[in-house]
Each structure stands twice: as C-alpha cells, then as structure tokens.
Design an enzyme around this catalytic site. Structure first.
Site, PDB file in Angstrom:
ATOM      1  N   GLY A  13      -8.616  50.223  15.716  1.00 22.56           N
ATOM      2  CA  GLY A  13      -9.944  50.835  15.829  1.00 22.56           C
ATOM      3  C   GLY A  13     -10.828  50.450  14.668  1.00 22.56           C
ATOM      4  N   ALA A  14     -10.810  49.165  14.301  1.00 19.76           N
ATOM      5  CA  ALA A  14     -11.453  48.719  13.063  1.00 19.76           C
ATOM      6  C   ALA A  14     -12.923  48.371  13.216  1.00 19.76           C
ATOM      7  CB  ALA A  14     -10.709  47.498  12.506  1.00 19.76           C
ATOM      8  N   ASN A  15     -13.474  48.489  14.413  1.00 26.35           N
ATOM      9  CA  ASN A  15     -14.851  48.033  14.595  1.00 26.35           C
ATOM     10  C   ASN A  15     -15.897  49.115  14.332  1.00 26.35           C
ATOM     11  OD1 ASN A  15     -13.640  48.729  17.435  1.00 26.35           O
ATOM     12  ND2 ASN A  15     -15.830  49.130  17.618  1.00 26.35           N
ATOM     13  N   GLY A  17     -16.675  53.471  12.653  1.00 28.87           N
ATOM     14  CA  GLY A  17     -16.217  54.712  12.048  1.00 28.87           C
ATOM     15  C   GLY A  17     -15.292  54.521  10.867  1.00 28.87           C
ATOM     16  N   TYR A 170      -6.829  66.415  23.302  1.00 26.23           N
ATOM     17  CA  TYR A 170      -7.097  65.798  22.006  1.00 26.23           C
ATOM     18  C   TYR A 170      -6.255  66.458  20.919  1.00 26.23           C
ATOM     19  CZ  TYR A 170      -9.682  63.958  18.018  1.00 26.23           C
ATOM     20  OH  TYR A 170     -10.014  63.324  16.841  1.00 26.23           O
TER      21      TYR A 170
END
Length: 284
Positions: A13-15, A17, A170
């Site tokens: 999820g590095a793209n 936040g 979640y």
C-alpha cells in the site's frame, strides 16, 4: 548513505497515505524500498513523485492485489527471486468496505486484504526476514478494539458467513493484524524475527475514499481536522530504526507510544487458531 543504508524494506500500500509517507522517509534514511501497489497508474505516479522528492532514492515498484492469493503468491515469487534478504516488511495495505464483498478465493474482502494476503506474504518471505534478523510491522488500528473474533466460528467470519457490518469487519481485520503480530513474535522469539503492531494514528488517508457509506462520508467531513499521513510514516520509521528489538517485539504501538492492545488481542488460543486456520486457507 543514511542510517538505513544497506537495508531492504518492503511496504504494501505504498502509493498513498501512511505507506507513501513511510516509503519517502525510509528512502530519505537510505533504505532500498520495494513499493507494493495494487493499481499500476497510481503506483507509477507515486514512484515518480518519490523519485522527484528524493533524487537518490532506491525504489522498486511491484504490483499486487493483496485480496488475491494468486496475486500475492506471484508477488512473493518475484520478490524471492530478486531480493534474497528482506530487513523489514511493513504490512500496511488496507481496505474498508461498507457492504459485504467476496473475493474470487471465497473470502470476505476486508479480512482477505487486511489479514490473509499479508499473512501469506509474510510466511512466504519469512526465511529472508529471518536471515537478516528482520522486522515485521503490521499496521493495525485502534479500531481493533471493536473486533470480536470469538462471536462466531472463525472460518465463518473470514468466509463472510456471519451478519455483515463494515465497521465490525474492519475491526475484526485489525484485531487479526494484532493477533498475527503477537503470535509471530511468540513463535519466533529469539529466532531472527521481531514483530509488532502499529496504530499509525487517526489520519486523513484514502481508505475513507473507497466507498460512500455513511461512516466514510462522515469521516471525510472531518479530514481537515485529522492527522497527516506523515505522523504514521514517522511512527513506522521509528520502529524500523529502533535499537532494541526486544523492546518492541510482541507489542502494540499507538503512534510512537507503546500501549496495551485490546483484551482479545492477548487471547493466545485465539491467536494460535487464527494462525493455523490462516495457514490452511492460504496454503502454506
């Protein structure tokens, strides 16, 4: 070269936040960072932006959908062939879904993405992490305190066979992140793996842009008052450069402060059950 020169860090999820912020800070500190992103266009944009911000950054982009076991297996194979050693794995990618969605593998998407995909990736890369006396950081959330993996048979929860509420799913997935980190620390204590869980803060990230549920719309209203992703990135960086692995392994951090996780996070039989079931479901 920086204090992390010579180290290889993988961030899912590095793209955007926290993942984007952590990648930038790690690159500034000299680490080689493998950026795992689901979307090619967003991944390439993030890579371009980071290379512009940190001209000497050592970055590599890998594409994978963390909700798909076949995609994660392919990712792990590629990483294994190119990187014999991983110093740090930051399991960061996450989703929130207001309505039940099922993956092609037959799992509820929130738990598949936030837990099962990262469990599989971690286990496939574990030998490479152990070779470097490495670190696994599971990015969780204070939302894990709403999780309850004892309310129904665990496999039914993961397969989406229980009553669905987005907030519950979640919370369950974030509790699974903590349980997995704690069990990993227990099983590999003194055997080359440090593992912990991190709540990066209540931050204005893209996770709340993924749907138009009432909760997501409500949270978006307050984004201007929420913390910036850099707060989470700094908290992750602090754990990566921490001088004493014994002081962080098996613990839960709220930002840069160690705090006590929820009661259920310390349920060792539940953690062992989750581990064994996850192994069976992902095929490791």
């Amino acid at each position: 070269m920086g204090e992390l020169g010579g180290r290889t860090v993988l961030v899912t999820g590095a793209n955007s936040g926290v993942g984007f912020s952590a990648t930038r800070l790690l690159a500034e500190a000299g680490a080689r960072v493998i950026m795992v992103c689901r979307n090619e266009e967003r991944g390439n944009k993030a890579l371009h932006d980071l290379q512009k911000a940190v001209p000497d950054a050592r970055l590599a982009l890998e594409l994978a959908d963390m909700s798909s076991l076949s995609s994660v297996r392919s990712l792990a194979t590629r990483i294994g062939s190119e990187y014999p050693e991983i110093d740090t794995l930051i399991n960061n990618a996450g989703v929130f879904r207001a309505r039940r969605e099922m993956t092609a593998d037959g799992f509820e998407r929130t738990l598949a993405t936030n837990h099962l995909g990262h469990f599989l990736l971690t286990m496939r890369l574990l030998d490479r992490i152990r070779n470097r006396q490495g670190l696994v950081i599971n990015v969780s959330s204070e939302g894990h305190r709403r999780g309850d993996l004892r309310r129904a048979p665990l496999e039914d929860i993961i397969r989406g066979k229980t009553r669905y509420r987005g907030v519950q799913a979640y919370g369950d997935s974030k509790l699974a992140n903590v349980l997995f980190a704690f069990e990993l620390a227990r099983r590999y204590q003194g055997d080359g793996v440090t593992a912990c869980a991190l709540h990066p803060g209540v931050l204005a990230t893209r996770i709340w842009n993924q749907n138009n549920s009432p909760l997501s719309l409500f949270v978006r209203m307050f984004k201007p008052f929420m913390g910036k992703p850099d707060e989470g990135g700094k908290a992750a960086l602090r754990l990566v450069v921490h001088a004493d692995p014994v002081a962080i392994t098996g613990h839960y951090f709220d930002g840069e402060e160690q705090v006590r996780a929820s009661y259920q996070a310390f349920d060792e039989p539940l953690a062992a059950e989750l581990w064994d079931l996850s192994e069976r479901l992902v095929g490791v």
